[in-house]
Design a protein around this motif. Structure first.
Motif, mmCIF file in Angstrom:
data_model
loop_
_atom_site.group_PDB
_atom_site.id
_atom_site.type_symbol
_atom_site.label_atom_id
_atom_site.label_comp_id
_atom_site.label_asym_id
_atom_site.label_seq_id
_atom_site.Cartn_x
_atom_site.Cartn_y
_atom_site.Cartn_z
ATOM 1 N N ASP A 13 -36.155 27.005 4.786
ATOM 2 C CA ASP A 13 -37.527 27.285 4.060
ATOM 3 C C ASP A 13 -37.757 25.887 2.933
ATOM 4 O O ASP A 13 -36.743 25.173 2.739
ATOM 5 N N GLU A 14 -38.800 25.911 2.295
ATOM 6 C CA GLU A 14 -39.015 25.065 1.176
ATOM 7 C C GLU A 14 -37.748 24.896 0.151
ATOM 8 O O GLU A 14 -37.320 23.996 -0.207
ATOM 9 N N LYS A 15 -37.321 26.157 -0.319
ATOM 10 C CA LYS A 15 -36.381 26.251 -1.221
ATOM 11 C C LYS A 15 -35.066 25.511 -0.669
ATOM 12 O O LYS A 15 -34.449 24.776 -1.143
ATOM 13 N N ASP A 16 -34.670 25.890 0.597
ATOM 14 C CA ASP A 16 -33.398 25.337 1.265
ATOM 15 C C ASP A 16 -33.514 23.851 1.393
ATOM 16 O O ASP A 16 -32.675 23.035 1.098
ATOM 17 N N LEU A 17 -34.630 23.250 1.496
ATOM 18 C CA LEU A 17 -35.188 21.988 1.950
ATOM 19 C C LEU A 17 -34.810 21.009 0.579
ATOM 20 O O LEU A 17 -34.637 19.952 0.593
ATOM 21 N N GLN A 18 -34.836 21.679 -0.605
ATOM 22 C CA GLN A 18 -34.561 21.340 -2.006
ATOM 23 C C GLN A 18 -33.297 20.952 -2.340
ATOM 24 O O GLN A 18 -32.836 20.605 -3.698
ATOM 25 N N LEU A 19 -32.405 21.918 -1.698
ATOM 26 C CA LEU A 19 -31.024 22.123 -1.842
ATOM 27 C C LEU A 19 -30.287 20.350 -1.777
ATOM 28 O O LEU A 19 -30.508 19.878 -0.929
ATOM 29 N N LYS A 20 -29.422 20.370 -2.894
ATOM 30 C CA LYS A 20 -28.500 19.019 -2.600
ATOM 31 C C LYS A 20 -27.337 19.158 -2.070
ATOM 32 O O LYS A 20 -26.559 20.376 -2.105
ATOM 33 N N TYR A 21 -26.861 18.339 -1.211
ATOM 34 C CA TYR A 21 -25.562 18.643 -0.286
ATOM 35 C C TYR A 21 -24.544 18.060 -0.860
ATOM 36 O O TYR A 21 -23.107 18.481 -0.809
ATOM 37 N N ARG A 22 -24.545 17.407 -2.437
ATOM 38 C CA ARG A 22 -23.370 17.239 -3.182
ATOM 39 C C ARG A 22 -24.097 17.025 -4.747
ATOM 40 O O ARG A 22 -25.178 16.595 -4.793
ATOM 41 N N PRO A 23 -23.151 16.975 -5.723
ATOM 42 C CA PRO A 23 -23.615 16.654 -6.908
ATOM 43 C C PRO A 23 -24.155 15.172 -7.095
ATOM 44 O O PRO A 23 -23.703 14.170 -6.348
ATOM 45 N N GLU A 24 -25.242 15.207 -7.819
ATOM 46 C CA GLU A 24 -26.197 14.035 -7.927
ATOM 47 C C GLU A 24 -26.435 13.339 -6.552
ATOM 48 O O GLU A 24 -26.793 12.262 -6.634
ATOM 49 N N GLY A 25 -26.492 14.208 -5.584
ATOM 50 C CA GLY A 25 -26.904 13.685 -4.129
ATOM 51 C C GLY A 25 -28.608 13.863 -4.079
ATOM 52 O O GLY A 25 -29.170 14.340 -4.836
ATOM 53 N N TRP A 26 -28.970 13.458 -2.918
ATOM 54 C CA TRP A 26 -30.147 13.688 -2.501
ATOM 55 C C TRP A 26 -30.557 15.143 -2.004
ATOM 56 O O TRP A 26 -29.559 15.918 -1.519
ATOM 57 N N THR A 27 -31.823 15.612 -1.932
ATOM 58 C CA THR A 27 -32.078 16.941 -1.435
ATOM 59 C C THR A 27 -31.979 16.704 0.090
ATOM 60 O O THR A 27 -32.146 15.462 0.726
ATOM 61 N N ILE A 28 -32.134 17.842 0.656
ATOM 62 C CA ILE A 28 -32.125 17.791 2.292
ATOM 63 C C ILE A 28 -33.262 17.032 2.911
ATOM 64 O O ILE A 28 -33.321 16.227 3.760
ATOM 65 N N THR A 29 -34.449 17.276 2.153
ATOM 66 C CA THR A 29 -35.826 16.440 2.638
ATOM 67 C C THR A 29 -35.666 15.193 2.245
ATOM 68 O O THR A 29 -35.785 14.181 3.119
ATOM 69 N N GLN A 30 -35.057 14.545 1.067
ATOM 70 C CA GLN A 30 -34.700 13.188 0.915
ATOM 71 C C GLN A 30 -33.865 12.728 1.768
ATOM 72 O O GLN A 30 -33.920 11.419 2.360
ATOM 73 N N VAL A 31 -32.864 13.320 2.252
ATOM 74 C CA VAL A 31 -31.710 12.911 3.386
ATOM 75 C C VAL A 31 -32.555 12.628 4.729
ATOM 76 O O VAL A 31 -32.566 11.268 5.203
ATOM 77 N N VAL A 32 -33.430 13.542 5.303
ATOM 78 C CA VAL A 32 -34.241 13.362 6.331
ATOM 79 C C VAL A 32 -35.076 11.985 6.235
ATOM 80 O O VAL A 32 -35.106 11.429 7.090
ATOM 81 N N HIS A 33 -35.959 12.049 5.146
ATOM 82 C CA HIS A 33 -36.741 11.006 4.899
ATOM 83 C C HIS A 33 -35.832 9.561 4.705
ATOM 84 O O HIS A 33 -36.269 8.605 5.402
#
Length: 135
Positions: A46-66
């Motif tokens: 969901d939208e909340k999950d997509l805003q999670l970061k996979y590591r400290p100071e990393g990108w969100t899941i959405t940013q990684v896909v983009h």
């Protein structure tokens, strides 16, 4: 996991001693399967999950896909330049700045659609050009 493992979860690239047909075929297969792997990973988030970061100071899941879409567009274009120019210029780009552009606010499904189409073309040209280059 430490930060280094989080940055490189599958490890850093190790250049093979030689490039074989099997290595090329495996790389093309990875490119071919990549969009479906991304789709599998994000399809139930969901939208909340997509805003999670996979590591400290990393990108969100959405940013990684983009980022994957941006990076793969650049890779595809670099490959085509290498096929069509004697001395292609490989232009770098500022990935971190690209990740901050407004199109990163779109749904990651937009970039997934782009990846699916791009990878279909990329795999086709890799397989076609490979026959003339490898034999």
């Amino acid at each position: 996991m430490n930060l280094e493992q989080l940055k490189y979860p599958v490890g850093k690239f190790v250049k093979p001693e030689s490039i074989t047909k099997e290595i090329i075929d495996s790389a093309i297969s990875e490119i071919e399967n990549f969009p479906s792997l991304v789709k599998f990973e994000i399809q139930n988030l969901d939208e909340k999950d997509l805003q999670l970061k996979y590591r400290p100071e990393g990108w969100t899941i959405t940013q990684v896909v983009h980022h994957c879409a941006d990076s793969h567009i650049n890779s595809y274009m670099r490959f085509k330049l290498a096929l069509t120019e004697n001395i292609p210029t490989i232009k770098p780009y500022e990935e971190s700045l690209w990740a901050e552009l407004p199109d990163n606010n779109l749904s990651p499904l937009v970039s997934l659609k782009l990846l699916e189409a791009l990878h279909e073309r990329w795999v086709y040209i890799l397989k076609f050009s490979g026959k003339s280059c490898i034999g």
